[in-house]
Every structure is written in C-alpha cells, then in structure tokens.
Scaffold this active site. Structure first.
Site, PDB file in Angstrom:
ATOM      1  N   GLN A   1       1.065   6.356   1.354  1.00 46.93           N
ATOM      2  CA  GLN A   1       2.132   7.290   1.891  1.00 46.93           C
ATOM      3  C   GLN A   1       3.264   7.063   1.481  1.00 46.93           C
ATOM      4  O   GLN A   1       4.351   7.855   2.066  1.00 46.93           O
ATOM      5  CB  GLN A   1       1.675   7.046   3.481  1.00 46.93           C
ATOM      6  CG  GLN A   1       0.418   7.264   3.920  1.00 46.93           C
ATOM      7  CD  GLN A   1      -0.079   8.542   3.829  1.00 46.93           C
ATOM      8  OE1 GLN A   1       0.915   9.643   3.608  1.00 46.93           O
ATOM      9  NE2 GLN A   1      -1.482   9.088   4.111  1.00 46.93           N
TER      10      GLN A   1
ATOM     11  N   ASP B   1       0.960  -1.345  -0.047  1.00 42.64           N
ATOM     12  CA  ASP B   1       0.026  -0.068  -0.075  1.00 42.64           C
ATOM     13  C   ASP B   1       1.055   1.215   0.121  1.00 42.64           C
ATOM     14  O   ASP B   1       1.589   1.555   1.021  1.00 42.64           O
ATOM     15  CB  ASP B   1      -1.077  -0.003   1.384  1.00 42.64           C
ATOM     16  CG  ASP B   1      -1.521   1.025   1.396  1.00 42.64           C
ATOM     17  OD1 ASP B   1      -1.724   2.246   0.473  1.00 42.64           O
ATOM     18  OD2 ASP B   1      -2.363   1.341   2.585  1.00 42.64           O
TER      19      ASP B   1
END
Ligand code: C6P
Length: 413
Positions: free
Chosen positions: A201, A198
């Site tokens: 960020q 993921d």
C-alpha cells in the site's frame, strides 16, 4: 493536472452497475487499469510474444529487452540504484515469502526473534509464522494504539540481541496509517536488525525512495499501482540478494546443472525460475509511466484531499465509528468504519445496489481486527481516478442504506 480528466483513461469506470454510475472505492484491494496498460498487454501478444532470455531471434530479443527495461524503470521509480536489486514475483505476498524462506531460512535459527506489528496484513505474518515454526524462532509484535498508530516507544524494548528482522507495513490497508519507515529503519539498524517493508500500500500511493529509506527489502504489487495482476516485486539490497539462496529451482535461474547439484546465476535471475509473467511485466512499465506523469506527490495529495473531504462528511453522521487517525493529513486514502449497527457485509451489499463498490470484512488483517475488537469493518479506499463526486455519491448511498436497513428491521419486528 485536471484530476477529473483522469477517469476517462479507465474504460471500466465508464459503465453502470444496477442502473447506477459505477463508483469504485476499493483500490486498496486492486486498482483499475488505464487504457495504455490494457493496450500494452494486447500489443505484446499481437507483436512481441516470445519467451525471454532464451531465443536468438528477433521476437525473443525485443521481448527480453522490454522485460528488462521494465526492471530498470521499476528500479528508478523506487529509487533503487541498481536494477539487479529488483526481483519480479507474482505479487507482494510472494516477495515477502521469498525473503522469509530464502533470507530467513539461512539467517534465522532457534530462539531468534522476528519483530512484526499488529497492523500487518496476513501476507506479512503468515510467511514469518511458517519460518518461525520451522526454525523454532519467536515472533514479537509492536502493538497498535487506540488512535491507529504503532506504539513506537515500545520498539526499543521489543528489539533484543536475538532480533534478526523487523518486518512492517509502509501503509496499513485498514487504518491508512503511514508508518515512519526511515526512522524505524534507523532504529532497527542501530541494533543490527534488518528491515523488510511491506510496500503493497506504499509504492502505489506515496513517493518511495528505497535508497533514502534505507530499508533492506521492500515488497510491492503491480496490480495495486495501475498495473496488471500477477506481477509484483521485491527490492533487496544487492549484497543481501547475492548471498541468499534461490526459493524456487528450475529453468533460467541456473549456471550449470550436474547430476547431484547445480549452480545459480546471480540476482535477479536466481530468483526468477521458469517462464515469468512476461506480458504483464511489460505492461506494468506503462503503469509506471502513467504514475510518473502524474507524479507520486500529486497522487498522494489528491488522495489526501479526498480523504479529508470524506472524513469531514462522515464524522457528521450519527452512529459512525471511524478506525484510525481522525486527521487526514497523516493518513493515506483508506477509511475503515462501521455504521449504524449495520453489519459491514450488509452495508457492502446495500451500497453495491447503488453502484458503489467498497470492501467489507477483516481485510486480511485479523490480528488488527482483534485489537480493534471488531469482527469486520467496511472500507473505502481512493485512487487517482476518484473524485469528490464519488465521495458525494457514496455519502448519499450510505444514508439511503441506513434508511433501507432501518425500514427492514422495523418491518421484521
Ligand atoms: N491487500 C486489501 O484489500 P498481494 O495480494 O500479494 O498483491 O498483496 C498482499 C498485501 C500485502 N500487504 C498489504 C498491506 C496489503 O494491503 C496487501 C493486499 C488487499 O487490503 C487484498 S487482501
């Protein structure tokens, strides 16, 4: 590069909020947009607007070209060797759901295991829960240690013969912890386990080279990297994408449609059914240009310096609780904290009255909040347009908030 000059490229920052200069410290939620991105959206609608991949006329040709150029630019930015490895989605959330539904739907069965971590954003938990519930699969979690890092030693024993995929965040949106992606990919691959990172960020704040990292999938959101909202993407290894079924059916993803069945195009068209977010994808390319000009090394270094500066000052405060690593060298520009028994929501409101925008709450990471044993935290997050003056303004506002809060609680007694 003079980082102080950067602020001038972001029109939204040139305003007062409640009589104070706006200090935006919530870039982990979404980043502000430079003028060139805003102008690109306007220019698209004024000069290029047409549906892509369909028309034979000039406008459709140039918008198709610009859309596909962005795909190439994103691929190069992330180190993907082939632009067909980049699928545009609405956001990182949709990219993760795409893998869970499409790849997971095909490869995960009853009793199979999916390995996650306790520091995941809900976007990297719930799609896997939906899959696990549908298939009878099992979810396992790598725990988070008290210093805010993953318990890396436990991973070997958490991976079993039934583990199909290890999905984890590149950078924690709460703790700022930067996970050692390459080492984790190697560990997983040694055991035949695929890896989804993921990167919501990650791609925004660190240099990323998916080919070097070796991950199988990498999800990202444009709005967290100076681009418009409504655009994100998935990098996937081409052989994996090619054998995955589409998640959505509709126009432009098909080769042939018959009464009982259809056949699809290959990646990425197979995964981009219907009219995509053309204007915002094209404007996203300007965000990439902007980041490339600064370089991701400088972006990271700048955030590190601000984090170091802020942490040093925050740690001097009484009643200050920091979550995550104390050492700014090893964390990204995100600081989650609690202060002086003030509920984070109250703190956020008190800071807002002084023009400071921070995020408060569980940050879509309720599992992590439970591990930290708090219902909520306050969080500041930095980006390229933030300066030490922003940190100073935040510190001043924080101290004032405590004074104000104490006065309020004293008079209530
Ligand atoms: N975190 C935050 O304030 P979307 O919404 O799909 O663009 O991004 C989801 C997401 C996935 N993973 C991580 C690590 C994230 O931080 C986010 C978004 C924002 O922390 C909004 S909750």
């Amino acid at each position: 590069m003079d980082m102080k000059e950067i602020k001038k490229d972001f029109p939204i920052l040139d305003q007062s909020i409640r009589g104070h200069r706006l200090v935006y410290l919530d870039s982990a939620a979404t980043t502000q947009k430079p003028k060139i991105v805003i102008e690109a959206i306007q220019r698209y609608y004024e000069t290029m607007n047409a549906n892509i991949h369909r028309g034979v006329y000039h406008l459709s040709e140039i918008s198709t070209l610009a859309y596909e150029e962005t795909r190439k630019k994103v691929a190069a930015f992330l180190g993907a060797k082939d632009a067909r490895s980049i699928v545009f989605t609405r956001n990182a959330t949709e990219a993760i759901n795409l893998v869970a539904q499409s790849w997971g739907g095909k490869h995960v069965g009853e009793g199979d295991e999916i390995l996650l971590t306790e520091m995941e954003h809900h976007s990297n938990i719930v799609p896997w829960q939906l899959l696990a519930q549908k298939k009878g699969a099992i979810l396992k979690y790598v725990s988070v240690q008290s210093n805010g890092t993953l318990d890396l030693n436990s991973i070997d024993s958490l991976i079993s013969e039934r583990t199909k995929i290890f999905a984890f965040t590149h950078v924690s949106n709460v703790l700022g912890t930067m996970n050692p992606v390459k080492a984790l990919v190697e560990k997983a691959h040694e055991r035949g386990v695929l890896v989804l990172v993921d990167g919501a960020q990650g791609a925004a704040h660190l240099p990323v080279d998916v080919s070097d990292l070796g991950c199988d999938f990498y999800a990202f959101s444009a709005h967290k990297m100076l681009g418009p909202t409504g655009v994100g993407g998935l990098y996937g290894k081409l052989d994996l994408l090619e054998e995955m079924p589409p998640m959505l059916g509709g126009g432009e993803m098909i080769l042939e449609v018959h009464k009982e069945y259809s056949t699809w195009k290959s990646s990425p068209e197979k995964f981009e059914a219907g009219t995509p977010n053309i204007a915002d994808v094209i404007a996203f390319s300007k965000a990439i240009d902007y980041l490339k000009k600064i370089t991701m090394e400088v972006v990271h270094q700048h955030e590190k310096e601000l984090t170091q500066y802020a942490l040093a000052r925050l740690m001097e405060l009484e009643d200050f609780t920091l979550y995550g690593l104390k050492d700014a060298q090893h964390r990204a520009g995100v600081i989650s904290f609690n202060y002086a028994n003030i509920h984070p929501h109250d703190l956020g409101t008190l800071l807002d009255h002084q023009g400071i925008a921070i995020r408060t709450g569980h940050h879509c990471a309720q599992l992590l909040m439970r591990t930290l044993q708090v219902p909520a935290t306050a969080r500041v997050s930095f980006y390229i347009y933030n300066t030490k003056e922003d940190v100073d303004a935040f510190m001043l506002a924080l101290i004032k908030a405590k004074e104000y809060f104490n006065r309020g609680t004293r008079s209530a007694r």
